[in-house]
Design an enzyme around this catalytic site. Sequence first.
Site, PDB file in Angstrom:
ATOM      1  N   GLY C  40       0.833  -1.204   0.000  1.00  0.00           N
ATOM      2  CA  GLY C  40       0.000   0.000   0.000  1.00  0.00           C
ATOM      3  C   GLY C  40       0.864   1.250   0.000  1.00  0.00           C
ATOM      4  O   GLY C  40       1.933   1.285   0.610  1.00  0.00           O
ATOM      5  N   GLY C  42      -0.629   4.535   0.381  1.00  0.00           N
ATOM      6  CA  GLY C  42      -1.364   5.706   0.860  1.00  0.00           C
ATOM      7  C   GLY C  42      -0.479   6.464   1.835  1.00  0.00           C
ATOM      8  O   GLY C  42       0.735   6.282   1.869  1.00  0.00           O
ATOM      9  N   LEU C  43      -1.101   7.320   2.636  1.00  0.00           N
ATOM     10  CA  LEU C  43      -0.300   8.115   3.572  1.00  0.00           C
ATOM     11  C   LEU C  43       0.585   7.226   4.432  1.00  0.00           C
ATOM     12  O   LEU C  43       1.777   7.474   4.600  1.00  0.00           O
ATOM     13  CB  LEU C  43      -1.218   8.949   4.457  1.00  0.00           C
ATOM     14  CG  LEU C  43      -1.875  10.131   3.758  1.00  0.00           C
ATOM     15  CD1 LEU C  43      -2.852  10.804   4.693  1.00  0.00           C
ATOM     16  CD2 LEU C  43      -0.832  11.126   3.289  1.00  0.00           C
ATOM     17  N   ALA C  44      -0.010   6.159   4.992  1.00  0.00           N
ATOM     18  CA  ALA C  44       0.758   5.305   5.892  1.00  0.00           C
ATOM     19  C   ALA C  44       1.840   4.540   5.127  1.00  0.00           C
ATOM     20  O   ALA C  44       3.016   4.556   5.515  1.00  0.00           O
ATOM     21  CB  ALA C  44      -0.177   4.347   6.610  1.00  0.00           C
ATOM     22  N   GLY C  45       1.457   3.896   4.045  1.00  0.00           N
ATOM     23  CA  GLY C  45       2.408   3.053   3.317  1.00  0.00           C
ATOM     24  C   GLY C  45       3.537   3.838   2.689  1.00  0.00           C
ATOM     25  O   GLY C  45       4.715   3.454   2.777  1.00  0.00           O
ATOM     26  N   HIS C 266     -20.989   8.659   6.981  1.00  0.00           N
ATOM     27  CA  HIS C 266     -20.920  10.107   6.895  1.00  0.00           C
ATOM     28  C   HIS C 266     -22.262  10.654   6.444  1.00  0.00           C
ATOM     29  O   HIS C 266     -22.829  10.172   5.478  1.00  0.00           O
ATOM     30  CB  HIS C 266     -19.817  10.469   5.888  1.00  0.00           C
ATOM     31  CG  HIS C 266     -19.338  11.866   6.023  1.00  0.00           C
ATOM     32  ND1 HIS C 266     -20.091  12.932   5.643  1.00  0.00           N
ATOM     33  CD2 HIS C 266     -18.184  12.371   6.500  1.00  0.00           C
ATOM     34  CE1 HIS C 266     -19.409  14.046   5.886  1.00  0.00           C
ATOM     35  NE2 HIS C 266     -18.253  13.730   6.403  1.00  0.00           N
ATOM     36  N   SER C 284     -18.320  18.133   2.283  1.00  0.00           N
ATOM     37  CA  SER C 284     -17.876  18.528   3.611  1.00  0.00           C
ATOM     38  C   SER C 284     -19.057  18.732   4.541  1.00  0.00           C
ATOM     39  O   SER C 284     -20.096  19.278   4.182  1.00  0.00           O
ATOM     40  CB  SER C 284     -17.065  19.816   3.524  1.00  0.00           C
ATOM     41  OG  SER C 284     -16.808  20.267   4.820  1.00  0.00           O
ATOM     42  N   ARG C 330     -22.037  13.278  13.540  1.00  0.00           N
ATOM     43  CA  ARG C 330     -22.222  12.497  12.320  1.00  0.00           C
ATOM     44  C   ARG C 330     -23.179  11.334  12.475  1.00  0.00           C
ATOM     45  O   ARG C 330     -24.087  11.149  11.668  1.00  0.00           O
ATOM     46  CB  ARG C 330     -20.868  11.919  11.876  1.00  0.00           C
ATOM     47  CG  ARG C 330     -19.990  12.918  11.194  1.00  0.00           C
ATOM     48  CD  ARG C 330     -18.699  12.252  10.755  1.00  0.00           C
ATOM     49  NE  ARG C 330     -17.851  13.286  10.130  1.00  0.00           N
ATOM     50  CZ  ARG C 330     -16.648  13.054   9.633  1.00  0.00           C
ATOM     51  NH1 ARG C 330     -16.136  11.864   9.676  1.00  0.00           N
ATOM     52  NH2 ARG C 330     -15.956  14.011   9.077  1.00  0.00           N
ATOM     53  N   ARG C 435     -14.428   8.104  14.415  1.00  0.00           N
ATOM     54  CA  ARG C 435     -13.248   8.897  14.145  1.00  0.00           C
ATOM     55  C   ARG C 435     -13.621  10.366  14.024  1.00  0.00           C
ATOM     56  O   ARG C 435     -14.612  10.707  13.382  1.00  0.00           O
ATOM     57  CB  ARG C 435     -12.581   8.438  12.849  1.00  0.00           C
ATOM     58  CG  ARG C 435     -11.351   9.235  12.486  1.00  0.00           C
ATOM     59  CD  ARG C 435     -10.720   8.736  11.201  1.00  0.00           C
ATOM     60  NE  ARG C 435     -11.603   8.890  10.042  1.00  0.00           N
ATOM     61  CZ  ARG C 435     -11.801  10.032   9.400  1.00  0.00           C
ATOM     62  NH1 ARG C 435     -11.200  11.130   9.788  1.00  0.00           N
ATOM     63  NH2 ARG C 435     -12.610  10.086   8.352  1.00  0.00           N
TER      64      ARG C 435
END
Lengths: 208, 251, 642
Positions: C40, C42-45, C266, C284, C330, C435
């Site tokens: 992956g 993404g941000l983490a990977g 959401h 948003s 939410r 979250r």
Amino acid sequence: MFFIQFLKSSIGKKWIMACSGFCLILFLCSHAAGNATLFNSIPLFQAYADQLHSHPLIISVLSKALSLVFVIHTTTGVLLFLQNRKARSTGYKVQKRAVKYSQASRTMIFSGLFILLYVLAHTYAVSFGDHATIGLTISYLFSSPLVVLFYITSFIVLAIHLSHGFWSMLQTFGVNHPRYNKLIRNLTYIVPIFFLLIFSAISLLFIF
Amino acid sequence: MSTTSINLSLEIWRQKDSKAKGDFETYKLTNISTDMSFLEMLDVLNEQLTREGSDPVAFDHDCREGICGMCGAVINGIAHGPEPETTLCQLHMRHFNEGDTLVIEPFRSRAFPIHKDLVTDRSALDRIIQAGGYVSVNTGGTPDGNSTPIPSATAELSMDAASCIGCGACVASCPNGAAMLFTGAKISQLSLLPQGQPERKERAMAMVTAMDKEGFGNCTNERECEAVCPKGISIRNIARMNREFVKASFF
Amino acid sequence: MELKSNVPEGPLAEKWDNHRFTSKLVNPANRRKHSIIVIGTGLAGASASATLAEQGYEVKTFCIQDSPRRAHSIAAQGGINAAKNYQNDGDSIQRLFYDTIKGGDFRSREANVYRLAQVSNNIIDQCVAQGVPFAREYGGTLANRSFGGAQVSRTFYARGQTGQQLLLGAYSALSRQIKTGKVTMHTRKEMMELVLVDGKARGIVTRDIITGKLETYSADAVILATGGYGNAYFLSTNAMASNVTAAWRAHKKGAGFANPCFVQIHPTCIPVHGSFQSKLTLMSESLRNDGRVWVPTKPGDTRRPGSIPEDERDYYLESKYPGFGNLVPRDVASRNAKEQCDEGKGVGTTNLAVYLDFAEAISRDGEATILRKYGNLFQMYEKITDSNPLREPMMIYPAVHYTMGGLWVDYNLMTTIPGLFAIGECNFSDHGANRLGASALMQGLADGYFIIGTSIASYLGSTKQDAVDSDHPQFSDAKKQVQGRIDKLLDCNESGPDGKLTVDEIHKELGLLLWDHCGMARNKEGLEKALTELPAIQEKFWNNVYIPGTGEELNQSLERAGRLADFLEFAEIMILDALNREESCGCHLREESQTEDNEAKRDDAGYSHVAVWEYQGDRGAPKLHKEQLLFENVTPSQRSYK
């Protein structure tokens, strides 16, 4: 060497086109100024031509430099055209442009080649003749409506070429700023039309 | 929101793999809701093809909200289709009319070989970034975010360039297959920011050199890239890159 | 399965420091001898790959898209939280920690969340140094906005494209390491199986998406950064390719799966407008600041919104929650929208939408003000729906957005399989049962940039393992299994497409089942029903799916089928987990667990734990383990929005 490397790069080639184009525009300016003497009289123009030819520097160096610039502009243009065709060897089935009024930019190679043809004809007819009688040569040439038509057509093609070339040159030089873009946009109309008007008027002088 | 249905004729480029010689195939679609996105219309076609036992059309797509840059094809001669600043996934069928024929072709450029149908290999763009599209900082040990003030206008200009999604439409639309807008955007983003200064010259040199090596064409300032860019990135970024490259080459 | 959280000793604020001090290290000269697989980008990977490569490890990184820059982190709009307190409005690490753990309805581990808040500040510094063009004030300092109901302004943003800019920052750091050769990047390769040797994660089997070739890769540790499983519902705000396969493969090899029923829904998405719909688009939440939510009082009212008089409109959020009105959290907003639609009061062509009306705000503040605030959102809405929110109320409906559940990890982000780590949305660790806005980006980057490096060093420094290469029999066995699975999928199509179903048709069926019974509001009856209906869908898939083409080519139907096969198995523990959690908490209302005025009732005595599921083989029922959550620094409190 860094310079050769620069010239070989894609942006370097753009710069070659832009710099040589810029020199050619400068030449057009001086040429237009010189030829403008014809608005006064043929003898004045003859005197200008004699003056020009009395400077060995102009004949031996500048004219050759000009030819060189012209050759560079033309060959680089053709080279780029061929290279770019290879970079997009497969075209699209539907040929369509997203930019409106892109006729000038699309046809640079053709307008360029037409101008080349014109330049060859023009130098053959004018520059290789006897410069002492150039005033007469010109009035003889322009007495033929066909020649005038060819000249005016060429000036129109030149104007089209310039309408993309002038803006394109500035873009290549990196001149693109919202504050000046309106001025630049106006200049892309003014510059070609200026040359078109002045040169066409000169060739029409002899008919009327 | 008025929902209507239209019937379409699609001419789609089909090519089995990178070596095969492709050709166009014609498909008829009926009852396409105008609320569908272009890719949903292709989904419908693929479901239809699957049920007929034929091979569905392969096309790249992922986020379907216009930001990942994965989708893209040339619709009737225009990359990402007729709507300005819109990716294919955000293009809706209401922009087409009953009975239209849509010619769907893959992005074409020497640097983008075709894998299958509409799926192309755009890894050349990644290699341009790998050549220098970064600031060489390791993780950790960076100064406080507020230690270098950046004028808001500069940050916005940089952001304009940074919003590139790397879809390759600029290359596909360029008559010369050039990647100047893509490369110019990244060079611009970093050259505008103080963080990009230390490597400014090396970056411009390395990225332009990498771009040339990948087989992209030369820019002849046709502005097609800017016209099709789904993020509206300006060719001002190309002008900036031209300056950066000259500065880096000569000074 | 033993769940040892490995939370370090000491006071909360010193745990991370203590941990880094006591953790084993790997000598810089030795790091190049270790290879690490990251799945992956993404941000983490991407951030983990770059950081580990910078530290000297040999990194092999994989993604299924054509470029690492496509990962779905790119679509995050709002921003990223950090406890910088640049606005001098009373923010602190402690406050960000408290907000996050309270936002998660006290279902996450204190120590992990505190560490997240601690490193949040470093993330901002790191991203600024990478050239991420965050929004700035006129004086040149970083701008902040308040987000998701937080009482402080701590959200950093880059227009509405924060996720994109942060991802491109991580992608650029990754690109730099690809250039140096420390990261070998494999694009368009899908992880099909995890390979264990001596009980430790030592490699993977991948399928090349272009050629269909199966390949094996070995390493000393494997990091999963494969995102969430929201696509189990078919329709979600996730990217089309987002899937649970990597996590599920790991689960089947012994990794515990924590809280799979925690899915965030959401409230403000553009509603579904037809059966052809492929995904949902988020807008948003800030829209609810000025928009009023309503439905017609009469079920089945098909008049256009403009011709419904004021007294026939039900502003249900305002009447039910006078204190918060349209700004309820939410989950409350989502749940009530579904409730109204279930009562037949939904609007739009599918009757699955409620109005979000700006008429009052426009008459109060004027069009210009409203456009200044929401212009780009209105534009986006109009682009998709062809309706102008200035003239006609928007239609919105909730959509699956984020999954808080994920692979169980300890404080080191290591799963129950030694050597297998899970970072980002793929793990369960920081968001509890819900979250907060602008926290997903924070967690992805915290894990990748600042936490995983310590964990990897600690693991490699304290674990003796023999060199293994992909000739090891475990690899060839795994490869055979994968081939077998692909053959089995393609077997179904031997008799041609007649009477068969496409992958998407079955996926939609699964999605609907989960949405109806394992969505925002759940009850025992519905969940049990779902559990009995699930096997029929699984069976239908294996007997009746038609996948054209072969396995040795680019075959997008086969890719989707493989992912759906895993979603179908995974759905079981999702439903089981929901069934088991007989309390309302975070995102979910368990209908049996409500207060007298129909509000969510949490049950701390019974459910203050992480529910971790262990795979028991094809026949055995999944086994439930519990990690008790201890709150030593905060006191769990009940929410109330009345």
